[in-house]
Design a protein around this motif. Structure first.
Motif, PDB file in Angstrom:
ATOM      1  N   GLU C 205       0.833  -1.201   0.000  1.00 38.14           N
ATOM      2  CA  GLU C 205       0.000   0.000   0.000  1.00 38.14           C
ATOM      3  C   GLU C 205       0.873   1.260   0.000  1.00 38.14           C
ATOM      4  O   GLU C 205       0.535   2.254  -0.620  1.00 38.14           O
ATOM      5  N   GLU C 206       1.990   1.198   0.736  1.00 41.54           N
ATOM      6  CA  GLU C 206       2.881   2.361   0.760  1.00 41.54           C
ATOM      7  C   GLU C 206       3.582   2.523  -0.580  1.00 41.54           C
ATOM      8  O   GLU C 206       3.725   3.629  -1.089  1.00 41.54           O
ATOM      9  N   ALA C 207       4.027   1.411  -1.118  1.00 38.28           N
ATOM     10  CA  ALA C 207       4.741   1.463  -2.391  1.00 38.28           C
ATOM     11  C   ALA C 207       3.831   1.996  -3.490  1.00 38.28           C
ATOM     12  O   ALA C 207       4.277   2.680  -4.409  1.00 38.28           O
ATOM     13  N   ALA C 208       2.527   1.705  -3.354  1.00 43.02           N
ATOM     14  CA  ALA C 208       1.567   2.114  -4.384  1.00 43.02           C
ATOM     15  C   ALA C 208       1.541   3.616  -4.580  1.00 43.02           C
ATOM     16  O   ALA C 208       1.130   4.119  -5.613  1.00 43.02           O
ATOM     17  N   GLN C 209       2.008   4.378  -3.564  1.00 45.49           N
ATOM     18  CA  GLN C 209       1.952   5.833  -3.667  1.00 45.49           C
ATOM     19  C   GLN C 209       3.105   6.426  -4.483  1.00 45.49           C
ATOM     20  O   GLN C 209       3.110   7.606  -4.773  1.00 45.49           O
ATOM     21  N   ALA C 210       4.086   5.600  -4.814  1.00 45.95           N
ATOM     22  CA  ALA C 210       5.241   6.098  -5.570  1.00 45.95           C
ATOM     23  C   ALA C 210       4.915   6.168  -7.059  1.00 45.95           C
ATOM     24  O   ALA C 210       3.889   5.670  -7.518  1.00 45.95           O
ATOM     25  N   GLN C 211       5.831   6.824  -7.813  1.00 48.85           N
ATOM     26  CA  GLN C 211       5.633   6.882  -9.272  1.00 48.85           C
ATOM     27  C   GLN C 211       6.218   5.641  -9.937  1.00 48.85           C
ATOM     28  O   GLN C 211       5.890   5.293 -11.059  1.00 48.85           O
ATOM     29  N   ARG C 212       7.142   5.030  -9.205  1.00 49.67           N
ATOM     30  CA  ARG C 212       7.887   3.928  -9.806  1.00 49.67           C
ATOM     31  C   ARG C 212       8.242   2.952  -8.701  1.00 49.67           C
ATOM     32  O   ARG C 212       8.598   3.380  -7.599  1.00 49.67           O
ATOM     33  N   ILE C 213       8.107   1.666  -8.977  1.00 52.59           N
ATOM     34  CA  ILE C 213       8.425   0.666  -7.958  1.00 52.59           C
ATOM     35  C   ILE C 213       9.518  -0.265  -8.468  1.00 52.59           C
ATOM     36  O   ILE C 213       9.450  -0.774  -9.587  1.00 52.59           O
ATOM     37  N   LEU C 214      10.527  -0.467  -7.618  1.00 54.46           N
ATOM     38  CA  LEU C 214      11.537  -1.473  -7.907  1.00 54.46           C
ATOM     39  C   LEU C 214      11.233  -2.647  -6.984  1.00 54.46           C
ATOM     40  O   LEU C 214      11.065  -2.457  -5.785  1.00 54.46           O
ATOM     41  N   VAL C 215      11.141  -3.840  -7.524  1.00 51.14           N
ATOM     42  CA  VAL C 215      10.908  -5.000  -6.677  1.00 51.14           C
ATOM     43  C   VAL C 215      12.193  -5.799  -6.589  1.00 51.14           C
ATOM     44  O   VAL C 215      12.819  -6.093  -7.619  1.00 51.14           O
ATOM     45  N   MET C 216      12.600  -6.123  -5.375  1.00 51.32           N
ATOM     46  CA  MET C 216      13.847  -6.878  -5.208  1.00 51.32           C
ATOM     47  C   MET C 216      13.577  -8.281  -4.722  1.00 51.32           C
ATOM     48  O   MET C 216      12.648  -8.537  -3.965  1.00 51.32           O
ATOM     49  N   ASP C 217      14.418  -9.192  -5.174  1.00 52.95           N
ATOM     50  CA  ASP C 217      14.354 -10.573  -4.713  1.00 52.95           C
ATOM     51  C   ASP C 217      15.769 -11.142  -4.745  1.00 52.95           C
ATOM     52  O   ASP C 217      16.443 -11.069  -5.769  1.00 52.95           O
ATOM     53  N   ARG C 218      16.189 -11.687  -3.641  1.00 53.17           N
ATOM     54  CA  ARG C 218      17.520 -12.291  -3.517  1.00 53.17           C
ATOM     55  C   ARG C 218      18.636 -11.454  -4.169  1.00 53.17           C
ATOM     56  O   ARG C 218      19.414 -11.949  -4.972  1.00 53.17           O
ATOM     57  N   GLY C 219      18.659 -10.188  -3.821  1.00 53.90           N
ATOM     58  CA  GLY C 219      19.769  -9.353  -4.256  1.00 53.90           C
ATOM     59  C   GLY C 219      19.676  -8.814  -5.669  1.00 53.90           C
ATOM     60  O   GLY C 219      20.604  -8.172  -6.148  1.00 53.90           O
ATOM     61  N   ARG C 220      18.589  -9.099  -6.346  1.00 54.64           N
ATOM     62  CA  ARG C 220      18.437  -8.589  -7.711  1.00 54.64           C
ATOM     63  C   ARG C 220      17.197  -7.717  -7.833  1.00 54.64           C
ATOM     64  O   ARG C 220      16.241  -7.904  -7.085  1.00 54.64           O
ATOM     65  N   ILE C 221      17.239  -6.820  -8.801  1.00 56.58           N
ATOM     66  CA  ILE C 221      16.020  -6.070  -9.106  1.00 56.58           C
ATOM     67  C   ILE C 221      15.252  -6.890 -10.124  1.00 56.58           C
ATOM     68  O   ILE C 221      15.740  -7.148 -11.215  1.00 56.58           O
ATOM     69  N   VAL C 222      14.043  -7.347  -9.737  1.00 54.50           N
ATOM     70  CA  VAL C 222      13.304  -8.220 -10.642  1.00 54.50           C
ATOM     71  C   VAL C 222      12.176  -7.493 -11.375  1.00 54.50           C
ATOM     72  O   VAL C 222      11.651  -8.020 -12.358  1.00 54.50           O
ATOM     73  N   MET C 223      11.776  -6.335 -10.866  1.00 55.52           N
ATOM     74  CA  MET C 223      10.769  -5.557 -11.585  1.00 55.52           C
ATOM     75  C   MET C 223      11.127  -4.090 -11.412  1.00 55.52           C
ATOM     76  O   MET C 223      11.655  -3.702 -10.379  1.00 55.52           O
ATOM     77  N   ASP C 224      10.823  -3.282 -12.407  1.00 51.23           N
ATOM     78  CA  ASP C 224      11.051  -1.852 -12.325  1.00 51.23           C
ATOM     79  C   ASP C 224       9.994  -1.189 -13.212  1.00 51.23           C
ATOM     80  O   ASP C 224      10.196  -1.028 -14.410  1.00 51.23           O
ATOM     81  N   ASP C 225       8.849  -0.871 -12.613  1.00 54.04           N
ATOM     82  CA  ASP C 225       7.696  -0.409 -13.386  1.00 54.04           C
ATOM     83  C   ASP C 225       6.873   0.564 -12.561  1.00 54.04           C
ATOM     84  O   ASP C 225       7.031   0.643 -11.366  1.00 54.04           O
ATOM     85  N   PRO C 226       5.933   1.246 -13.209  1.00 53.91           N
ATOM     86  CA  PRO C 226       4.977   2.048 -12.430  1.00 53.91           C
ATOM     87  C   PRO C 226       4.059   1.112 -11.629  1.00 53.91           C
ATOM     88  O   PRO C 226       3.877  -0.051 -12.022  1.00 53.91           O
TER      89      PRO C 226
END
Lengths: 285, 265, 286
Positions: C205-226
């Motif tokens: 819910e907090e992340a939803a307020q940003a313009q862009r979200i980076l999702v991390m998993d095991r030390g990598r960025i796996v998503m980078d999208d609005p």
């Protein structure tokens, strides 16, 4: 018979000083075996003072606390034994771990109860199983575990006393979604298998909606709401005045109702909310 | 949770005692300590007590509360006073076996009791009226000449500030851990001293762990706020002596001599 | 817009040359522009905080390069400038406040920077005002609520006049009203003062307020999208143990009944609005 019963409990800090504060004001409620009760209130509402009354850490200024029908402060000689019946898990309990192995730390409570070695061992294993950790953890250093695992070990330390009421202060604070879901699921298991009651102190309204049967809302030391989970959440205005939220699902329904749509706002589960909204589409305008 | 006034606590305010320069207050506290030890006669001791009440008045504090805060230290004061009652030679008033209570001993013991109480209350006033940071800043500036002798004055004062800042947090935490371990049936007040100390392990170990964790996080946080030692640091509030400080020094000097004069009455 | 944070091929581990190559961060390529509001989302232990500590040279990469406004974080002489540019807020507000008086706490960073007293005063005034805590100037932080303490910590960072603030789970120890007040403050910093925000959280819910979200998993960025496109990737969120907001679950359930709500309904308000719009369309057709 109720396991815990509070009657008109009052408690103040700093009596006679300029810091005097009425922390609890006329609190009465009772807890039966198998209950799942949630206590909510923002910081400073009196929650932590209240839970310290449940196992005799604090003594009320006036009013009574009954444990299994006996007045804790006038009819019970061995007040320490109450701490084994009413298990208290404080906020961030992992910061209270102190032994060098998980097994020894969990054994602390049972040992203080004066149980024999065989019994202690059995309690430790049972508690560890409740929090979903296998026997290989017994010899591990608790300080080397992940945050979520440390939290579960600390909870096991209280479960091992086989309390008939388990009181937990924000047991899921700071955990991610998985860690949170796991702990709540294990607590629910413990309640069903052991028949113990659970008192959950939390800010997380979604957790309450999912698990609690009854809710007590504290505000400035008073009980402002008390009742079934659905009935408490239907009082969105009072909750808001107390600095609290309603579950997000309920918020959607409240928004719809504000716009004049005929929905019930005491729907707190996904299923119920779905039903309410589908009804709108079927009924037509 | 703080239930009462405690020695060392700062109570913000605007009384004259609050507005004096911290350096003035530190120096005058030293003067006061010397004065307490120089006061020998009953008259000069009474004079000190009157002074103390005046100071409390100028700090706009309640005398009752200020004295009540000293309560935890009374056993130590009484013990010290008692030793004197038994050990000062003179005219015997009472005696059992090898213990003699003398008139002189009683007098010394009593005056010592008064003196220590006055001393502690007097010193506590500076803490009620001066923020810890102001105290640290005052000390830092008073000791700044030592920096030429390579004494790390600024770093020491920073360490002091942080220690004082975290004491209340750690004491809250101590209470919380005690409650948590009590909830697991721990008991702390039985058996031999060694057993008693051992019984505190379940509290002390978590407390140390927590102190380390806090220290580590704090180190990160101050590094993020560009702390790099005392070099090149400035101060938001630089200290300036005002007219009232000079007045305070003058009044104090007069009082100092009065105490000495009263010794001969 | 210009690039503020630039990371290329960043790898990190605490002990260099570990035999089993347990990278805490691996192959991070990222650039954040001035004025952005980015959320970094990930389960516990996914490397969020480790990544964040690279943004202001608290950690430096074992391999690869991190540049802040073009300054390499590995160069010792850049550190002070980098920390002034990128401030950082941590989880526990108690362990960031160093003074017993709020005003003096906020002054700490400008004092470290060796600014003249008048300027320190100005910055303290401005910073306390920006977090709406001016009234507490001479108070002690002990008696404040968690949310207020965290806002003081933010003021303490603001007083450096940073271009960017990294928030490492700033709300995880707060109650709902504290959380809301801190989030409001964060928004204001971004919209009113144009400060770049990197918000680390495990709350969707907090992340939803940003313009862009980076999702991390095991030390990598796996998503980078609005947020909209992140939240529509239902299965992936589930796999990454991030949980799904109840609103998204509700949307999903309604969609199964042919009520075709848009995928970006992440807050209760948006969801209610979307339902009403659908209802009007639905009944209009009858």
């Amino acid at each position: 018979m109720a396991i815990i019963e509070l009657k008109h409990v009052h408690y103040a800090y700093g009596v006679g000083t300029s810091f005097e504060k009425q922390a609890l004001n006329n609190i009465s409620f009772s807890v039966d075996p198998g209950d799942f009760l949630a206590i909510v209130g923002h910081t400073g509402s009196g929650k932590s003072t209240l839970i310290r009354h449940l196992n005799g850490l604090l003594r009320p200024d006036s009013g009574q606390v009954f444990i299994h029908g006996k007045d804790l402060w006038s009819q019970m000689k061995d007040r320490r034994s109450v701490r084994f019946q009413i298990g208290l898990v404080f906020q961030y309990p992992e910061t209270q771990l102190f032994e060098d192995t998980v097994g020894k730390d969990i054994a602390f409570g049972p040992k203080n109860m004066g149980l024999n070695e065989q019994e202690v061992k059995q309690r430790v294993q049972e508690a560890l199983a409740f929090v979903g950790l296998d026997a290989s953890y017994l010899e591990r250093n608790p300080f080397r575990l992940s945050g979520g695992e440390m939290r579960r070990v600390a909870i096991a330390g209280v479960l091992a006393m086989r309390p008939s009421v388990l009181v937990l202060d924000e047991p899921t604070a700071g955990l991610d979604f998985d860690g949170r879901a796991l702990i709540l699921q294990q607590l629910e298991q413990f309640r069903i298998k052991s028949g113990a009651a659970i008192i959950l102190v939390t800010h997380n309204m979604d957790d309450i909606a999912e698990h609690a049967q009854r809710v007590i809302v504290l505000h400035e030391g008073r009980m402002v709401l008390s009742g079934t989970t659905a009935s408490v959440f239907s009082e969105a205005d009072i909750l808001k005045q107390c600095g609290l939220d309603v579950p997000q699902i309920t918020r959607v329904l409240i928004k719809l109702k504000e716009r004049g749509l005929p929905v019930r706002t005491d729907a707190i589960t996904l299923e119920a909310a779905e039903r309410e909204i589908l009804k709108l589409f079927r009924e037509g305008g | 949770m703080a239930r009462d006034l405690t020695v060392g606590q700062f109570l913000p305010g605007h009384a004259i005692m609050h507005r004096l320069d911290p350096r003035t207050k530190i120096l005058l506290t030293f003067f006061f300590i010397i004065q307490v030890f120089l006061a020998k006669s009953t008259v000069s001791l009474c004079f000190l007590i009157i002074l103390l009440f005046l100071f409390i008045f100028f700090a706009r504090l309640s005398a009752g509360k200020v004295f009540r805060a000293v309560r935890p230290m009374i056993p130590v004061i009484v013990f010290t006073a008692l030793i004197n009652i038994f050990y000062v030679p003179g005219d015997s008033v009472l005696h059992f076996a090898f213990l003699h209570i003398t008139k002189q001993g009683l007098f010394t013991g009593f005056t010592l009791f008064v003196r220590l109480t006055v001393l502690i209350v007097g010193c506590s006033l500076i803490t009620y009226t001066t923020s810890l940071n102001a105290l640290a800043a005052g000390l830092e500036q008073l000791l700044s000449p030592l920096a030429h002798l390579r004494v790390p004055v600024s770093e020491l004062s920073m360490t002091l500030t942080i220690t004082l800042r975290f004491l209340p947090s750690l004491s809250d935490e101590f209470e919380q851990i005690v409650d948590a371990q009590k909830s697991r049936g721990a008991f702390f007040d039985q058996g031999s001293p060694i057993r008693r100390i051992k019984s505190y392990f379940p509290v002390l170990i978590p407390l140390f762990m927590s102190a380390f964790r806090r220290a580590f996080e704090l180190a990160n946080a101050i590094e993020c706020r560009c702390y790099h030692g005392g070099k090149g640091r400035t101060k938001m509030n630089t200290l300036h002596f005002a007219g009232r400080d000079i007045a305070a020094f003058l009044v104090f000097t007069a009082l100092f001599f009065l105490t000495i004069i009263f010794n001969f009455i | 817009m210009s690039v503020l944070i630039d990371m290329s091929k960043v790898y990190f581990q605490y002990l260099r040359n570990q035999s089993d190559n347990q990278w805490l961060l691996s192959d991070i390529n990222l650039s954040i522009e001035k004025g952005e509001f980015v959320a970094i989302l990930g389960a516990n232990g996914s490397g969020k905080s480790t990544l964040a500590k690279h943004f202001n040279a608290l950690l430096v990469p074992s391999d690869g390069k991190v540049q802040i406004n073009g300054m390499d974080t590995r160069e010792e002489q850049n550190k002070l400038q980098i920390r002034q540019t990128v401030g950082m807020i941590f989880q526990n507000p108690d362990n960031q406040l160093i003074s017993t008086i709020i005003e003096e706490d906020v002054a700490f960073a400008p004092e470290n920077l060796g600014l003249p007293p008048e300027e320190i005063h100005q910055r303290v005034d401005w910073a306390l005002n920006a977090v709406d805590m001016s009234a507490y100037r001479l108070h002690t932080p002990f008696k404040l609520s968690g949310g207020q303490k965290q806002r003081i910590a933010i003021a303490g960072v603001l007083a450096m006049r940073p271009q960017c603030i990294i928030m490492d789970e700033p709300t995880s120890m707060l109650d709902p009203s504290g959380r809301a007040s801190v989030l409001r403050t964060i928004h204001r910093l971004n919209t009113t003062f144009g400060i770049t925000i990197v918000l680390i959280t495990h709350h969707l819910e907090e992340a939803a307020q940003a313009q862009r979200i980076l999702v991390m998993d095991r030390g990598r960025i796996v998503m980078d999208d609005p947020p909209e496109s992140i939240f529509s990737q239902f299965e992936l969120l589930h796999q990454l143990n991030l949980g799904i907001p109840p609103i998204t679950l509700l949307t999903k359930r309604l969609q199964r009944h042919g009520i075709d709500l848009p995928a970006n309904t992440m807050t209760a308000d948006k969801c209610a609005d979307a339902i009403i719009a659908m209802l009007e369309a639905h009944h209009g057709n009858h």
